[in-house]
Design a protein around this motif. Sequence first.
Motif, PDB file in Angstrom:
ATOM      1  N   LYS A   1       9.152   1.219 -17.818  1.00 33.25           N
ATOM      2  CA  LYS A   1       8.981   2.662 -19.011  1.00 33.25           C
ATOM      3  C   LYS A   1       8.411   3.522 -18.124  1.00 33.25           C
ATOM      4  N   LYS A   2       7.826   3.920 -17.605  1.00 33.17           N
ATOM      5  CA  LYS A   2       7.113   4.327 -17.118  1.00 33.17           C
ATOM      6  C   LYS A   2       7.261   4.671 -15.380  1.00 33.17           C
ATOM      7  N   VAL A   3       7.816   4.202 -15.276  1.00 31.29           N
ATOM      8  CA  VAL A   3       7.666   4.213 -13.384  1.00 31.29           C
ATOM      9  C   VAL A   3       8.775   3.049 -12.568  1.00 31.29           C
ATOM     10  N   GLU A   4       8.698   3.838 -11.784  1.00 32.39           N
ATOM     11  CA  GLU A   4       9.934   2.596 -10.809  1.00 32.39           C
ATOM     12  C   GLU A   4       9.028   1.175 -10.219  1.00 32.39           C
ATOM     13  N   VAL A   5       9.598   0.118 -11.233  1.00 35.97           N
ATOM     14  CA  VAL A   5       8.770  -1.381 -10.475  1.00 35.97           C
ATOM     15  C   VAL A   5      10.016  -1.617  -9.524  1.00 35.97           C
ATOM     16  N   LEU A   6       8.818  -2.352  -8.434  1.00 32.64           N
ATOM     17  CA  LEU A   6      10.324  -3.119  -7.385  1.00 32.64           C
ATOM     18  C   LEU A   6       9.690  -4.394  -6.592  1.00 32.64           C
ATOM     19  N   VAL A   7      10.015  -5.430  -7.243  1.00 29.56           N
ATOM     20  CA  VAL A   7       9.491  -6.680  -6.752  1.00 29.56           C
ATOM     21  C   VAL A   7       9.921  -7.202  -5.499  1.00 29.56           C
ATOM     22  N   VAL A   8       8.911  -7.369  -4.578  1.00 31.50           N
ATOM     23  CA  VAL A   8       9.341  -7.551  -3.443  1.00 31.50           C
ATOM     24  C   VAL A   8       8.257  -8.818  -3.149  1.00 31.50           C
ATOM     25  N   GLY A   9       8.269  -9.741  -2.577  1.00 29.20           N
ATOM     26  CA  GLY A   9       7.749 -11.302  -2.041  1.00 29.20           C
ATOM     27  C   GLY A   9       7.462 -11.751  -3.930  1.00 29.20           C
ATOM     28  N   LYS A  10       6.512 -13.385  -2.847  1.00 27.53           N
ATOM     29  CA  LYS A  10       6.730 -14.207  -4.055  1.00 27.53           C
ATOM     30  C   LYS A  10       5.740 -14.040  -4.755  1.00 27.53           C
ATOM     31  N   SER A  11       4.387 -14.988  -4.305  1.00 27.26           N
ATOM     32  CA  SER A  11       3.482 -14.837  -5.717  1.00 27.26           C
ATOM     33  C   SER A  11       2.689 -13.186  -4.864  1.00 27.26           C
ATOM     34  N   LYS A  12       2.207 -12.727  -3.276  1.00 27.60           N
ATOM     35  CA  LYS A  12       2.297 -11.784  -3.220  1.00 27.60           C
ATOM     36  C   LYS A  12       2.843 -10.387  -2.967  1.00 27.60           C
ATOM     37  N   VAL A  13       2.269  -9.491  -3.009  1.00 29.42           N
ATOM     38  CA  VAL A  13       3.860  -8.391  -2.414  1.00 29.42           C
ATOM     39  C   VAL A  13       3.897  -8.669  -0.993  1.00 29.42           C
ATOM     40  N   ASP A  14       4.901  -8.619  -0.759  1.00 30.15           N
ATOM     41  CA  ASP A  14       5.251  -8.893   0.747  1.00 30.15           C
ATOM     42  C   ASP A  14       5.888  -7.755   1.487  1.00 30.15           C
ATOM     43  N   LEU A  15       4.138  -7.661   2.464  1.00 25.68           N
ATOM     44  CA  LEU A  15       3.624  -5.494   2.820  1.00 25.68           C
ATOM     45  C   LEU A  15       5.082  -5.402   4.413  1.00 25.68           C
ATOM     46  N   ALA A  16       5.371  -6.778   4.825  1.00 23.36           N
ATOM     47  CA  ALA A  16       6.535  -6.158   5.678  1.00 23.36           C
ATOM     48  C   ALA A  16       7.774  -5.448   4.877  1.00 23.36           C
ATOM     49  N   LYS A  17       8.538  -6.356   3.776  1.00 30.93           N
ATOM     50  CA  LYS A  17       9.576  -6.127   3.369  1.00 30.93           C
ATOM     51  C   LYS A  17       9.348  -5.066   2.131  1.00 30.93           C
ATOM     52  N   LEU A  18       7.960  -4.362   1.754  1.00 32.18           N
ATOM     53  CA  LEU A  18       7.474  -3.594   1.485  1.00 32.18           C
ATOM     54  C   LEU A  18       8.248  -2.223   2.331  1.00 32.18           C
ATOM     55  N   LEU A  19       8.378  -2.348   3.453  1.00 34.21           N
ATOM     56  CA  LEU A  19       7.853  -1.374   4.247  1.00 34.21           C
ATOM     57  C   LEU A  19       9.399  -1.297   4.431  1.00 34.21           C
ATOM     58  N   ALA A  20       9.591  -2.288   4.957  1.00 31.73           N
ATOM     59  CA  ALA A  20      11.754  -1.902   5.127  1.00 31.73           C
ATOM     60  C   ALA A  20      12.107  -1.584   4.314  1.00 31.73           C
ATOM     61  N   ASN A  21      11.861  -2.008   2.980  1.00 32.48           N
ATOM     62  CA  ASN A  21      12.482  -0.807   1.743  1.00 32.48           C
ATOM     63  C   ASN A  21      12.342   0.008   2.103  1.00 32.48           C
ATOM     64  N   LEU A  22      10.935   0.282   2.036  1.00 32.85           N
ATOM     65  CA  LEU A  22      10.586   2.184   1.961  1.00 32.85           C
ATOM     66  C   LEU A  22      11.914   2.700   3.248  1.00 32.85           C
ATOM     67  N   LYS A  23      11.389   1.808   4.501  1.00 33.98           N
ATOM     68  CA  LYS A  23      12.606   2.896   5.670  1.00 33.98           C
ATOM     69  C   LYS A  23      13.711   3.163   5.091  1.00 33.98           C
ATOM     70  N   ASP A  24      14.370   2.222   4.335  1.00 29.71           N
ATOM     71  CA  ASP A  24      15.702   2.143   4.461  1.00 29.71           C
ATOM     72  C   ASP A  24      15.870   3.582   2.871  1.00 29.71           C
ATOM     73  N   ARG A  25      15.075   3.671   2.557  1.00 31.26           N
ATOM     74  CA  ARG A  25      14.711   4.799   1.634  1.00 31.26           C
ATOM     75  C   ARG A  25      14.883   5.901   1.762  1.00 31.26           C
ATOM     76  N   GLY A  26      14.120   6.286   3.838  1.00 29.60           N
ATOM     77  CA  GLY A  26      14.206   7.326   4.014  1.00 29.60           C
ATOM     78  C   GLY A  26      13.240   7.911   4.319  1.00 29.60           C
ATOM     79  N   VAL A  27      12.042   7.233   3.915  1.00 33.64           N
ATOM     80  CA  VAL A  27      10.270   7.118   3.825  1.00 33.64           C
ATOM     81  C   VAL A  27       9.851   6.608   5.067  1.00 33.64           C
ATOM     82  N   ASN A  28      10.011   7.418   6.312  1.00 30.86           N
ATOM     83  CA  ASN A  28       8.947   7.828   7.801  1.00 30.86           C
ATOM     84  C   ASN A  28       7.721   7.530   8.001  1.00 30.86           C
ATOM     85  N   SER A  29       7.603   8.240   7.168  1.00 33.24           N
ATOM     86  CA  SER A  29       5.359   8.158   7.304  1.00 33.24           C
ATOM     87  C   SER A  29       4.597   7.183   6.225  1.00 33.24           C
TER      88      SER A  29
END
Length: 223
Positions: free
Chosen positions: A120-148
């Motif tokens: 209700k307050k913020v975008e929540v992204l589910v990425v990873g099973k028991s822990k946030v999958d950091l590599a997938k999160l970074l790949a997702n960010l790159k896809d959104r145009g985040v370069n740094s």
Amino acid sequence: MRPYVFINSAMSADGKISTVAREQVRISGKEDLQRVDELKADADAIMVGVGTVLADDPKLTVKSAALKRNRVAQGRSEDPLRIVVDSKARTPVTAAILGRNALVAVAQQAPCDRVEALSKKVEVLVVGKSKVDLAKLLANLKDRGVNSVLVEGGATLNFALLELGLVDEVYTYVGDIIIGGSAAPTLVDGAGLTSHFINLKLQDASQLGKGVLIRWAVLGRPL
Ligand SMILES: NC(=O)c1ccc[n+]([C@@H]2O[C@H](COP(=O)([O-])OP(=O)(O)OC[C@H]3O[C@@H](n4cnc5c(N)ncnc54)[C@H](OP(=O)(O)O)[C@@H]3O)[C@@H](O)[C@H]2O)c1
């Protein structure tokens, strides 16, 4: 593909980034705070672990009005995208970081009621099973145009990213205090390494205010 990732942290002369009480400590002076504000203003995104949110409740916005204006003049948002890495959705709904242009990355194991409340307050992204999958999160960010991505700690997230080979550069400001305490967080905690340590290459070291700013390139772990 992932964005360029750099860690920035202020630590005491004995390598601590906080105290045994895990409270925020002023380690650097105004020159360094200005430098960090410029780093933030340059970055497309800023990332922290939920431990830092719970300890410090940072806003992670750009402080300087001029730097904000520059970003807008470049067609960017006033502040970078602010990201919390938070497997169990422990970020309080009142956290200062929440709001527009923020993202909480959670894992599938996060309790549904917490995810719903945060959504209700913020975008929540589910990425990873028991822990946030950091590599997938970074790949997702790159896809959104985040370069740094500027990583502003804390010690556990720093280790996880470094161990996975997901960091390109580390900036450490070494301040003129000693904090001590074996339980006080250091620049990099986590489980630690016993061999095949992460190699760095010194890029620059210079006096800034009453401390030293060191910039390292991350070369990676030898096989
Ligand atoms: N001096 C400085 O520049 C500076 C900057 C920042 C912070 N700090 C200090 O650092 C301390 C906080 O550091 P911290 O180590 O306790 O917390 P942290 O690194 O900010 O956050 C760690 C948490 O991130 C979550 N996480 C989610 N996915 C992860 C993954 N894949 N790998 C690793 N962690 C993951 C974990 O909680 P879940 O398992 O619940 O997801 C983990 O406990 C505070 O004392 C703060 O003041 C200092």
